[in-house]
Every structure is written in structure tokens, then in C-alpha cells.
Write a protein that holds these residues in place. Structure first.
Motif, PDB file in Angstrom:
ATOM      1  N   ALA A  32      25.633 -11.938  25.129  1.00  9.38           N
ATOM      2  CA  ALA A  32      26.920 -11.336  25.478  1.00  9.38           C
ATOM      3  C   ALA A  32      26.960  -9.926  24.922  1.00  9.38           C
ATOM      4  O   ALA A  32      26.495  -9.670  23.804  1.00  9.38           O
ATOM      5  CB  ALA A  32      28.059 -12.156  24.883  1.00  9.38           C
ATOM      6  N   THR A  33      27.516  -9.007  25.722  1.00  7.57           N
ATOM      7  CA  THR A  33      27.738  -7.649  25.214  1.00  7.57           C
ATOM      8  C   THR A  33      29.161  -7.259  25.575  1.00  7.57           C
ATOM      9  O   THR A  33      29.789  -7.870  26.439  1.00  7.57           O
ATOM     10  CB  THR A  33      26.774  -6.615  25.837  1.00  7.57           C
ATOM     11  OG1 THR A  33      27.046  -6.536  27.236  1.00  7.57           O
ATOM     12  CG2 THR A  33      25.318  -6.974  25.612  1.00  7.57           C
ATOM     13  N   ALA A  34      29.641  -6.246  24.910  1.00 13.55           N
ATOM     14  CA  ALA A  34      30.936  -5.674  25.275  1.00 13.55           C
ATOM     15  C   ALA A  34      30.888  -4.194  24.974  1.00 13.55           C
ATOM     16  O   ALA A  34      29.987  -3.735  24.242  1.00 13.55           O
ATOM     17  CB  ALA A  34      32.068  -6.339  24.508  1.00 13.55           C
ATOM     18  N   PHE A  35      31.849  -3.462  25.538  1.00 12.29           N
ATOM     19  CA  PHE A  35      31.947  -2.014  25.327  1.00 12.29           C
ATOM     20  C   PHE A  35      30.628  -1.332  25.678  1.00 12.29           C
ATOM     21  O   PHE A  35      30.063  -0.599  24.880  1.00 12.29           O
ATOM     22  CB  PHE A  35      32.409  -1.720  23.887  1.00 12.29           C
ATOM     23  CG  PHE A  35      33.544  -2.613  23.453  1.00 12.29           C
ATOM     24  CD1 PHE A  35      34.735  -2.608  24.170  1.00 12.29           C
ATOM     25  CD2 PHE A  35      33.406  -3.507  22.389  1.00 12.29           C
ATOM     26  CE1 PHE A  35      35.786  -3.456  23.807  1.00 12.29           C
ATOM     27  CE2 PHE A  35      34.446  -4.360  22.024  1.00 12.29           C
ATOM     28  CZ  PHE A  35      35.635  -4.331  22.732  1.00 12.29           C
ATOM     29  N   ASN A  36      30.163  -1.618  26.882  1.00  8.78           N
ATOM     30  CA  ASN A  36      28.940  -1.024  27.416  1.00  8.78           C
ATOM     31  C   ASN A  36      27.744  -1.241  26.489  1.00  8.78           C
ATOM     32  O   ASN A  36      26.949  -0.335  26.266  1.00  8.78           O
ATOM     33  CB  ASN A  36      29.161   0.472  27.702  1.00  8.78           C
ATOM     34  CG  ASN A  36      28.115   1.026  28.660  1.00  8.78           C
ATOM     35  OD1 ASN A  36      27.416   0.270  29.336  1.00  8.78           O
ATOM     36  ND2 ASN A  36      27.993   2.329  28.701  1.00  8.78           N
ATOM     37  N   GLY A  37      27.646  -2.461  25.976  1.00  5.54           N
ATOM     38  CA  GLY A  37      26.472  -2.835  25.185  1.00  5.54           C
ATOM     39  C   GLY A  37      26.567  -2.485  23.709  1.00  5.54           C
ATOM     40  O   GLY A  37      25.658  -2.802  22.937  1.00  5.54           O
ATOM     41  N   LEU A  38      27.653  -1.834  23.284  1.00  6.79           N
ATOM     42  CA  LEU A  38      27.795  -1.465  21.860  1.00  6.79           C
ATOM     43  C   LEU A  38      27.900  -2.696  20.979  1.00  6.79           C
ATOM     44  O   LEU A  38      27.379  -2.735  19.865  1.00  6.79           O
ATOM     45  CB  LEU A  38      29.040  -0.597  21.654  1.00  6.79           C
ATOM     46  CG  LEU A  38      28.857   0.901  21.881  1.00  6.79           C
ATOM     47  CD1 LEU A  38      30.185   1.627  21.713  1.00  6.79           C
ATOM     48  CD2 LEU A  38      27.819   1.465  20.907  1.00  6.79           C
ATOM     49  N   LYS A  39      28.624  -3.704  21.449  1.00  4.86           N
ATOM     50  CA  LYS A  39      28.782  -4.945  20.707  1.00  4.86           C
ATOM     51  C   LYS A  39      27.857  -5.979  21.332  1.00  4.86           C
ATOM     52  O   LYS A  39      27.853  -6.148  22.556  1.00  4.86           O
ATOM     53  CB  LYS A  39      30.244  -5.397  20.836  1.00  4.86           C
ATOM     54  CG  LYS A  39      30.610  -6.652  20.074  1.00  4.86           C
ATOM     55  CD  LYS A  39      32.067  -6.989  20.361  1.00  4.86           C
ATOM     56  CE  LYS A  39      32.451  -8.305  19.754  1.00  4.86           C
ATOM     57  NZ  LYS A  39      32.833  -8.171  18.356  1.00  4.86           N
ATOM     58  N   LYS A  40      27.070  -6.635  20.491  1.00  2.00           N
ATOM     59  CA  LYS A  40      26.090  -7.598  21.010  1.00  2.00           C
ATOM     60  C   LYS A  40      26.253  -8.934  20.307  1.00  2.00           C
ATOM     61  O   LYS A  40      26.557  -8.965  19.112  1.00  2.00           O
ATOM     62  CB  LYS A  40      24.661  -7.098  20.745  1.00  2.00           C
ATOM     63  CG  LYS A  40      24.228  -5.933  21.602  1.00  2.00           C
ATOM     64  CD  LYS A  40      22.713  -5.714  21.447  1.00  2.00           C
ATOM     65  CE  LYS A  40      22.183  -4.636  22.359  1.00  2.00           C
ATOM     66  NZ  LYS A  40      22.634  -3.293  21.995  1.00  2.00           N
ATOM     67  N   GLY A  41      25.984 -10.010  21.020  1.00  2.00           N
ATOM     68  CA  GLY A  41      26.015 -11.321  20.401  1.00  2.00           C
ATOM     69  C   GLY A  41      25.490 -12.358  21.368  1.00  2.00           C
ATOM     70  O   GLY A  41      24.962 -12.015  22.437  1.00  2.00           O
ATOM     71  N   THR A  42      25.595 -13.618  20.952  1.00  2.00           N
ATOM     72  CA  THR A  42      25.283 -14.691  21.900  1.00  2.00           C
ATOM     73  C   THR A  42      26.445 -15.673  21.876  1.00  2.00           C
ATOM     74  O   THR A  42      27.141 -15.811  20.866  1.00  2.00           O
ATOM     75  CB  THR A  42      23.986 -15.450  21.551  1.00  2.00           C
ATOM     76  OG1 THR A  42      24.112 -15.952  20.229  1.00  2.00           O
ATOM     77  CG2 THR A  42      22.756 -14.576  21.644  1.00  2.00           C
ATOM     78  N   ILE A  43      26.627 -16.329  22.993  1.00  2.00           N
ATOM     79  CA  ILE A  43      27.651 -17.362  23.116  1.00  2.00           C
ATOM     80  C   ILE A  43      26.900 -18.604  23.586  1.00  2.00           C
ATOM     81  O   ILE A  43      26.383 -18.631  24.715  1.00  2.00           O
ATOM     82  CB  ILE A  43      28.745 -16.934  24.126  1.00  2.00           C
ATOM     83  CG1 ILE A  43      29.417 -15.622  23.669  1.00  2.00           C
ATOM     84  CG2 ILE A  43      29.771 -18.048  24.310  1.00  2.00           C
ATOM     85  CD1 ILE A  43      30.371 -14.999  24.694  1.00  2.00           C
ATOM     86  N   ALA A  44      26.802 -19.602  22.682  1.00  2.00           N
ATOM     87  CA  ALA A  44      25.982 -20.785  22.972  1.00  2.00           C
ATOM     88  C   ALA A  44      26.435 -21.435  24.277  1.00  2.00           C
ATOM     89  O   ALA A  44      27.633 -21.613  24.512  1.00  2.00           O
ATOM     90  CB  ALA A  44      26.095 -21.777  21.816  1.00  2.00           C
ATOM     91  N   GLN A  45      25.471 -21.743  25.137  1.00  2.00           N
ATOM     92  CA  GLN A  45      25.702 -22.437  26.408  1.00  2.00           C
ATOM     93  C   GLN A  45      26.399 -21.582  27.466  1.00  2.00           C
ATOM     94  O   GLN A  45      26.698 -22.079  28.553  1.00  2.00           O
ATOM     95  CB  GLN A  45      26.542 -23.728  26.215  1.00  2.00           C
ATOM     96  CG  GLN A  45      26.085 -24.619  25.101  1.00  2.00           C
ATOM     97  CD  GLN A  45      24.856 -25.441  25.475  1.00  2.00           C
ATOM     98  OE1 GLN A  45      23.748 -24.912  25.517  1.00  2.00           O
ATOM     99  NE2 GLN A  45      25.055 -26.709  25.769  1.00  2.00           N
ATOM    100  N   LYS A  46      26.675 -20.328  27.152  1.00  2.00           N
ATOM    101  CA  LYS A  46      27.383 -19.476  28.126  1.00  2.00           C
ATOM    102  C   LYS A  46      26.654 -19.396  29.465  1.00  2.00           C
ATOM    103  O   LYS A  46      27.275 -19.424  30.532  1.00  2.00           O
ATOM    104  CB  LYS A  46      27.562 -18.065  27.550  1.00  2.00           C
ATOM    105  CG  LYS A  46      28.079 -17.056  28.563  1.00  2.00           C
ATOM    106  CD  LYS A  46      28.484 -15.759  27.904  1.00  2.00           C
ATOM    107  CE  LYS A  46      27.378 -14.736  27.781  1.00  2.00           C
ATOM    108  NZ  LYS A  46      27.104 -14.014  29.027  1.00  2.00           N
TER     109      LYS A  46
END
Ligand code: TMP
Length: 236
Positions: A32-46
Motif C-alpha cells: 500500500a502507498t499513499a501521497f504518491n508513494g511517500l507513505k509505504k506499507g503493507t496491508i495483510a490480505q489486501k
């Protein structure tokens, strides 16, 4: 149907070629990213939620007369779609004020509109997906006049169908983003995904957020929100 070479890796999906030049396989990731890739993470099973939910929505929309790129679900994360050239416009429909609308115009979130709104962003990460109008899109030759009219017609139809559908699940469809593509035959079809990554869903009774805003805004309960919307849609 099998994947051959990887054609593209986006923020949330990979796209592969197949033996059929007119078909691709989309593979959904948990990234998962937000703000055009500035924030990054993962969301299990997304990836599973977004793949299965998108495919259900695409099939519902096809039945209601909106052509889509959907061909066949292969597995939890993989789906066969028609190969299209993506029209570089993000098409955003809103029913209720939220997100960038609320911020840009200085209004609270949660104000219902009498009529849905539509806006376009120019899909260009280097420029930060700037807002654009029909005339600018034409000037930049992103699509023809006829294609833009058709895209608007389909986008409002998608809203009518999905707004009514989600209400039956006790969910308010606040806003969403669509992308369209052009097939080898030149047909405009709905592409990309329809998921909690690309829609705002609020519980109809409590206004609890059941979408990616929980990730964007560090609200916690991200996985549970995806699970809850998935449960309402699939019964699983
Ligand atoms: P916004 O209020 O941030 O402009 O978002 C409007 C809708 O579009 C919301 O449902 C989330 C979705 N969206 C995307 O799918 N991708 C994006 O990159 C952005 C900014 C929003």
C-alpha cells in the motif's frame, strides 16, 4: 492461461503478458502507498480482497451495461483481463464531501451533495496527478472528445449502480476513482480496480471508515476494515 513476461509493476499490482496478445494477467499485491508513494506499507490480505472485490464489481457493472476489461478470475490474487491502453485520466466521482474536496474548498467531510460531482486528474506520478479539465485533456490529446463523453457517461452509471448496491450492504459510497482503457479494437472499457484502495466506504449507521483512509491517516484497524467490507460484499 499462464503468465509469460512481466509488463509492468505498479504500486499495488503487477501486470503480466500471456500467450494471448490480447489478454494480460493482473496480480494484486498487499503493498500500500499513499501521497504518491511517500507513505509505504503493507496491508495483510489486501491483494485478495481487492482482486475478488474488483471482479465482483466488474461483473455487476457489465450486467448493467458498462463494458469492462474483466475476463476471468484465476485465483485469489490473479485475474485475466483484456489488454488495454490506459487512458491517463483518473476519473473521480463524489457523492459526499471528503478528502481532497473537503480540503481544497474548506468544507467539512460528510456533507452529502444533491448531485454527484466528477473531476479528472492527469495520471502522471512525476507531476503528482494534477487536476485537469476536459479541455486540458483534449489539448494534451489524452483522449478524444467522444471518448471523454463516453467515460463521463460510464462513470456516472458506475456511481448509480454501486451507490445503490453498497446501500443494500449498509455502506455509503462517498467517492471513488476509476480508470478506463482502450482495447485493441478501440473500445473504451472500465479498467484498473474498484476496491477499498480506490473508494471511500463509510458504514451507513456509524460513518465508520471501511477503506484506505485508515491507512492514509494512521487510524489503525486497517486490515479489519478491509475484512469487514469484504465480508459485506461476499458474505465470507
Ligand atoms: P481524494 O479525495 O484524495 O481526491 O480521493 C478521491 C477518491 O479517489 C478516494 O475514494 C480515493 C481515490 N484515490 C485513488 O484511488 N487514488 C489516488 O491516488 C487518490 C489520491 C485517490
Amino acid at each position: 492461461m499462464e503468465k509469460t513476461v512481466q509488463l509492468y509493476e505498479g504500486k499495488a499490482k503487477k501486470v503480466y503478458a500471456t500467450e494471448d496478445e490480447n489478454l494480460c494477467i493482473v496480480s494484486y499485491k498487499d503493498d500500500a502507498t499513499a501521497f504518491n508513494g511517500l507513505k509505504k506499507g503493507t496491508i495483510a490480505q489486501k491483494g485478495i480482497v481487492n482482486n475478488r472485490m474488483t471482479n465482483m464489481m466488474m461483473q455487476l457493472l457489465e450486467k448493467q451495461g458498462v463494458p469492462t476489461h474483466f475476463v476471468k478470475e484465476l485465483s485469489d490474487r490473479d485475474t485475466v483481463v483484456k489488454k488495454v491502453k490506459i487512458v491517463p485520466l483518473e476519473v473521480i466521482i463524489r457523492n459526499v464531501s471528503a478528502g481532497s474536496f473537503a480540503k481544497r474548498y474548506g468544507v467539512e467531510e460528510g456533507i452529502p451533495f444533491d448531485e454527484p460531482t466528477i473531476e479528472f486528474s492527469y495520471k502522471n506520478d512525476d507531476l503528482g496527478d494534477p487536476l485537469i479539465n476536459d479541455y486540458h485533456a483534449l489539448a494534451l490529446k489524452l483522449a478524444t472528445k467522444e471518448e471523454i463523453e463516453l467515460i463521463k457517461k460510464y462513470a456516472f452509471k458506475v456511481n448509480d449502480v454501486l451507490k445503490a448496491y453498497f446501500l443494500t450492504l449498509g455502506v455509503k459510497l462517498i467517492d471513488f476513482k476509476l480508470e478506463f482503457g482502450k482495447t485493441a479494437e478501440g473500445q473504451i472499457v472500465l479498467a484498473d480496480e474498484i476496491s477499498p484502495d480506490t473508494c471511500r466506504f463509510w458504514d451507513a449507521k456509524t460513518n465508520e471508515k471501511l477503506d484506505k483512509d485508515r491507512f492514509r491517516r494512521d487510524m489503525g484497524g486497517v486490515e479489519d476494515a478491509y475484512k469487514e467490507i469484504f465480508k459485506r460484499v461476499t458474505g465470507d
